[in-house]
Design an enzyme around this catalytic site. Structure first.
Site, PDB file in Angstrom:
ATOM      1  N   CYS A 381      -1.129  -4.931 -11.546  1.00 39.65           N
ATOM      2  CA  CYS A 381      -2.340  -5.707 -11.265  1.00 39.65           C
ATOM      3  C   CYS A 381      -2.782  -6.458 -12.522  1.00 39.65           C
ATOM      4  O   CYS A 381      -2.154  -7.452 -12.871  1.00 39.65           O
ATOM      5  CB  CYS A 381      -3.422  -4.798 -10.707  1.00 39.65           C
ATOM      6  SG  CYS A 381      -4.607  -5.705  -9.718  1.00 39.65           S
ATOM      7  N   HIS A 507      -0.797  -2.516  -6.325  1.00 33.08           N
ATOM      8  CA  HIS A 507      -0.832  -1.185  -6.940  1.00 33.08           C
ATOM      9  C   HIS A 507       0.223  -0.267  -6.312  1.00 33.08           C
ATOM     10  O   HIS A 507      -0.100   0.496  -5.393  1.00 33.08           O
ATOM     11  CB  HIS A 507      -2.217  -0.558  -6.770  1.00 33.08           C
ATOM     12  CG  HIS A 507      -3.259  -1.227  -7.599  1.00 33.08           C
ATOM     13  ND1 HIS A 507      -3.488  -0.899  -8.908  1.00 33.08           N
ATOM     14  CD2 HIS A 507      -4.128  -2.235  -7.302  1.00 33.08           C
ATOM     15  CE1 HIS A 507      -4.456  -1.657  -9.392  1.00 33.08           C
ATOM     16  NE2 HIS A 507      -4.850  -2.485  -8.449  1.00 33.08           N
ATOM     17  N   GLU A 509       1.337   2.342  -7.381  1.00 32.89           N
ATOM     18  CA  GLU A 509       1.035   3.761  -7.639  1.00 32.89           C
ATOM     19  C   GLU A 509       0.358   4.455  -6.461  1.00 32.89           C
ATOM     20  O   GLU A 509       0.293   5.674  -6.437  1.00 32.89           O
ATOM     21  CB  GLU A 509       0.192   3.904  -8.913  1.00 32.89           C
ATOM     22  CG  GLU A 509      -1.243   3.402  -8.841  1.00 32.89           C
ATOM     23  CD  GLU A 509      -1.405   1.935  -9.231  1.00 32.89           C
ATOM     24  OE1 GLU A 509      -0.430   1.168  -9.098  1.00 32.89           O
ATOM     25  OE2 GLU A 509      -2.513   1.549  -9.661  1.00 32.89           O
TER      26      GLU A 509
END
Ligand code: GLN
Length: 533
Positions: A381, A507, A509
């Site tokens: 990001c 993102h 993650e």
């Protein structure tokens, strides 16, 4: 339909979410369909407007809900598919109640915490079981027993359990058993008092999960059982883990918490097969090689600010049998000390998401250092936006290129707001949030990782790669390897002549699982491993 409610006592930060999620893992491995949710007693409508220093990471769901980071544990530890329904705050409950009051729905009644607020909380429990069919709903109540703001939630689950009848709702209390070193003893009094508080409300927990630094001996177990009104076998020891949080399900299973829960709820299931999970834990504990990765951020003092990023690295490292030592570097320090001094000797550099201009030049210097020294770089990001700015300035001759977030008057706004974000003034829930499709360009590093033409990834940002600079940056060598087909937005950038230099506007993650690491994290860690070799 069965329900488990997890409350916390004595102090916060006991890892209640982790305990609840680990129980979820065990019950799923027993073949049950599990859904998890959290009740958060604070008045914010969601944590999206809170600083990471206040509350740790904001976790984003597929539908764009900005949530408590415990929902990240739930998604990593179970297959439960979560939506904005799975994180209820007092703010949301009161917002609903007040809107009803203004509409006149309460027909002239005095609007009160009991029954109106508690009814609204109970209606959330009914709604979730309707929309997300499952065998067991695990609900974690945020905060600590005794907090004023948590009372309506406790009262609501007490009423709810009465309505469901005996044997359908199990209460688990996660508590701290402190060790007083001067006396050389574990102490049960704070737990006794916490249980007394719960019983005042009318809740008597069935299982006591005891967070402790030292083993509970038979005497302590007996004492806890006697004073807290739970059977001795239901006094569960949850020691601080030695290596990794992924040991928790194994630990709880050896204390038989899943078997006790199933027995109480009348669920006849086979024991869980923990072989894959144990193997994963072994891989974390005994890696074959080691490497150092620098996490260049600005919320580095808060241990939970980059929770999902750290977990994703753990998943990827286990799959590569690499022990990753994560070095947290405050980007502001790079501005004073210089990149060389802080980043030399690292085998990989990761720049995570962030907001605001503090520390930005330090991050840009880190991206430059990684590019020039062929150190694997992964930008998430803001970390992608940083990489674009750095590339524009130093490889495309766009001196003073910047993002309009940090320098509105920049002569080269390579990162800027798209039309739909202009003029938005309310901060809460107004970013580009949730899952969007990303089309992957064949022959790129991104394609190598995903092996797919299209993926979906979760977002949380306002600013975007400015399409006016596409051609200039492309001809200078920047590869635009992922784009969003609807909005024609750049989602992934990379460099071709570099071992691994990838930035993503989303993102990743939020989609990594313990035994299924995210493809980009996987390949980043592989590159780190090669670089360290
Ligand atoms: N501040 C940047 C934006 O709003 C990046 C956000 C992030 O990293 N999550 O676009």
């Amino acid at each position: 339909m069965k329900y488990i409610f997890v409350t916390g006592g004595v102090v916060s930060s006991l890892g209640k979410g982790l305990t609840a999620a680990s129980l979820g893992t065990l019950l799923e491995l027993r073949g049950l369909r599990v859904v998890m949710q959290k009740f958060d007693p604070y008045l914010n409508v969601d944590p999206g407007t809170m600083n990471p220093y206040q509350h740790g990471e904001v976790y984003v769901l597929e539908d764009g809900a900005e949530c408590d980071l415990d929902l990240g544990h739930y998604e990593r530890f179970t297959n439960s598919r979560l939506t904005r329904l799975n994180n209820t705050t007092s703010g949301q409950i009161y917002e609903k109640v007040l809107a009803k009051e203004r509409r006149g729905d309460y027909l002239g009644k005095t609007v009160q915490v009991i029954p109106h607020v508690t009814d609204e909380i109970k209606s959330r429990l009914h709604e979730i079981t309707e929309k997300q069919p499952c065998d067991i709903l695990i609900t974690e109540i945020g905060g600590t027993t005794g907090d004023i703001e948590g009372l309506p939630f406790l009262e609501a689950i007490r009423q709810f359990s009465l309505e469901q009848g005996p044997g359908n709702c199990l209460f688990i209390h996660v508590t701290l058993i402190p060790y007083i070193s001067a006396a050389g003893e574990l102490k049960t009094k704070p737990t006794q008092q916490s249980i007394a508080k719960l019983r005042e409300i009318g809740i008597s927990p069935h299982i006591l999960v005891c967070r402790t630094e030292h083993p509970l001996d038979a005497d302590i177990r007996k004492k806890l059982s006697l004073h807290c009104n739970v059977t001795q076998e239901a006094v569960i020891e949850e020691r601080d883990v030695a290596y990794t949080i992924y040991e928790v399900p194994l630990m709880l299973h050896s204390e038989k918490v899943d078997a006790i829960a199933c027995r109480y709820l009348g669920l006849d299931t086979p024991p869980p097969d923990l072989s894959e999970w144990s193997k994963f834990v072994q891989q974390i504990i005994f890696p074959s090689r080691k490497a150092r990765v620098g996490l260049v951020g600005k919320y580095t003092e808060h241990k939970d600010a980059y929770k999902s990023v750290k977990e994703s690295l753990t998943h990827a490292a286990a799959a590569s049998s690499l022990g990753v030592e994560l070095i947290e570097i405050d980007s502001e320090q790079i501005e004073t000390v210089g990149a060389e001094g802080l980043l030399k000797g690292l085998h990989g550099i990761l720049v995570p998401g962030g907001f605001g201009s503090r520390g930005i030049e330090g991050k840009i210097a880190a991206a430059r250092f990684a590019r020039q020294h062929n150190i694997p770089y992964f930008g998430l990001c803001l970390g992608m936006q940083i990489a674009v700015i750095e590339f524009a300035r130093n490889c495309a001759n766009l001196t003073d290129a910047h993002s309009t977030e940090f320098l509105p008057q920049t002569p080269h706004p390579v990162i800027s707001l798209i039309e739909e974000q202009r003029g938005i003034e309310r901060k809460g829930g107004t970013m580009r949030l949730g899952s969007y499709v990303c089309r992957i360009l064949r022959g790129t590093r991104a394609y190598l990782a995903y092996g797919q033409d299209e993926v979906t990834e979760r977002h949380r940002h306002r600013y975007e790669f400015n399409n006016d600079y596409r051609e200039t940056l492309k001809s200078a060598g920047l590869v635009l390897s992922g784009t969003n087909p609807e909005g024609d937005l750049v989602e992934i950038i990379e460099l071709a002549d570099h071992p691994f230099y990838v930035g993503v506007q989303f993102h990743p993650e939020f989609q990594s699982k313990p035994t299924r690491p995210h493809p980009l994290f996987h390949d980043f860690v592989q590159a780190v491993s090669n670089y360290a070799a």
